[in-house]
Design an enzyme around this catalytic site. Structure first.
Site, PDB file in Angstrom:
ATOM      1  N   CYS A  64       6.183  27.619  15.008  1.00  0.00           N
ATOM      2  CA  CYS A  64       6.633  28.635  14.052  1.00  0.00           C
ATOM      3  C   CYS A  64       7.544  28.056  12.978  1.00  0.00           C
ATOM      4  CB  CYS A  64       7.346  29.758  14.796  1.00  0.00           C
ATOM      5  SG  CYS A  64       7.889  31.092  13.698  1.00  0.00           S
ATOM      6  N   ARG A  67      11.556  30.256  12.015  1.00  0.00           N
ATOM      7  CA  ARG A  67      12.571  30.389  13.060  1.00  0.00           C
ATOM      8  C   ARG A  67      13.998  30.600  12.563  1.00  0.00           C
ATOM      9  NH1 ARG A  67      11.368  25.249  16.672  1.00  0.00           N
ATOM     10  NH2 ARG A  67       9.837  24.635  15.090  1.00  0.00           N
ATOM     11  N   TRP A 231       7.017  38.306  10.116  1.00  0.00           N
ATOM     12  CA  TRP A 231       6.209  38.780   8.992  1.00  0.00           C
ATOM     13  C   TRP A 231       5.272  37.662   8.581  1.00  0.00           C
ATOM     14  CZ3 TRP A 231      11.705  39.268   8.393  1.00  0.00           C
ATOM     15  CH2 TRP A 231      12.329  38.115   7.904  1.00  0.00           C
ATOM     16  N   GLU A 236      -1.178  32.230   5.770  1.00  0.00           N
ATOM     17  CA  GLU A 236      -1.846  32.651   7.004  1.00  0.00           C
ATOM     18  C   GLU A 236      -3.035  33.553   6.682  1.00  0.00           C
ATOM     19  OE1 GLU A 236       0.877  33.601  10.502  1.00  0.00           O
ATOM     20  OE2 GLU A 236       2.248  33.835   8.813  1.00  0.00           O
TER      21      GLU A 236
END
Length: 355
Positions: A64, A67, A231, A236
């Site tokens: 991720c 973070r 979010w 992505e």
């Protein structure tokens, strides 16, 4: 039992230290947990422990890039809910509260580890995929699960953007399937201010990515059902979900709309189409008032996270191939740095499909 004791002790010590608890409180809690494990072979986290543990898990999530905001994760304790129908209602609440009218709220809902609850969906919101004589309609990544839902009695409309129902199972009970109310689903139509013809592509995406098939491990306790979300980072959607050849494969259509030369790779038509598609995603989400972040800003936020962790005396772990954005990665600092992919717990882990 010894492994559980060791993992519990490691977590409690780290958790209580970060929360500023006294040594007396720490010793008392470790003693309580030891007695509980010896008597029942397990133990129960306090609300404070499960909240901070879930946030630590986000902080430790190697894949991720987002973070920086780990300590702002909203934790919903749903361990008391074990009935599948009530679980689904709780998941509806998660969707609505996380969407937050577009001001997306990072959130996790944690269900009982003892009830062996499983959410069959990969994400709470996801588009169906249908195999037809004319090829795949919808999301090819959802073909298998769509078939499972149809076997359970669901029939979608057969469009490219049908929201799948939720499927939940508790223990050995039969799975329960329910449609998600349209009133709590927020979708964004993808348009481009410089190219009005983008509307003709008739593409959209849902506002919030709520991962629901991973397990959460805190101090040796495994929560098989713990849907969570942050979010979206624009790429992505624009560089993966809509662009990948094995997903919606929109680049050729975007290139055609932009009148790009697709006869030769050296025209860089894919790159140009990719930039405009990602620009359209960012513009559309922003115009719709839905939280989203571009990959350059996300990388800067990750750099800030790294500085914070260094100041706290913690090493930053990461999977480099996931941290670099799928578009222009070399334009970010992440591309030029090595990261250790060692696993630190608490954390989120993949698990086998429940179906």
């Amino acid at each position: 039992m010894q492994i559980l004791l060791e993992e519990a002790a490691a977590f409690i010590q780290a958790c209580y230290q970060e929360l500023g608890k006294s040594f007396q409180a720490l010793d008392m809690r470790l003693s309580e947990i030891k007695q509980e494990i010896q008597a029942t072979s397990t133990y129960t986290h306090t609300i404070e422990e499960i909240e901070h543990g879930a946030r630590m898990a986000w902080r430790n999530a190697n894949r991720c890039i987002g973070r920086l905001f780990w300590n702002g994760l909203h934790v919903q304790d749903a361990r008391h809910i074990t009935d599948p129908n009530q679980i689904i209602e709780q998941l509806f609440q998660h969707i609505e509260q996380a969407t937050n009218n577009g001001k997306v709220r990072p959130m996790i809902t944690i269900f009982s580890p003892a009830a062996n609850i499983r959410v069959w969906n990969h994400q709470l919101l996801r588009y169906a995929g249908y195999e037809t004589e004319n090829g795949v309609v919808g999301d090819p990544a959802s073909i298998r699960f769509t078939s499972v839902c149809r076997d359970l009695g669901w029939e979608g409309k057969g469009t490219a953007f049908d929201i799948l129902p939720l499927v939940v199972q508790a223990g050995a009970q039969k799975p329960v399937l329910k449609e998600i109310p349209a009133s709590i689903i927020k979708e964004v139509n993808i348009e481009h201010e410089a190219y009005p013809a983008f509307k003709e592509l008739d593409i959209r995406w849902y506002a919030v990515p709520i991962v629901s098939d991973m397990k959460l491990e805190i101090g040796g306790i495994t929560y098989n059902a713990a849907p969570f979300n942050g979010w979206y980072m624009g790429t992505e959607i624009g560089a993966r979900n809509l662009a990948d050849e094995d997903r919606y494969n929109m680049l050729p259509k975007v290139a055609e709309l932009l009148h790009l030369d697709q006869t030769r790779a050296s025209s860089l038509w894919k790159d140009r189409a990719l930039v405009e598609l990602n620009s359209a995603v960012l513009q559309s989400f922003q115009d719709a008032g839905v939280t989203i972040v571009d990959h350059h800003t996300a990388a800067k936020q990750f750099a800030h996270f790294e500085k914070q962790e260094q100041k706290a005396g913690r090493d930053v772990t990461g999977m480099w191939s996931w941290l670099i954005p799928p578009m222009s990665p070399a334009a970010t600092h992440i591309f030029h740095k090595p990261y250790s992919n060692s696993i630190v717990k608490p954390n989120y882990f993949y698990q086998d499909d429940a179906y």
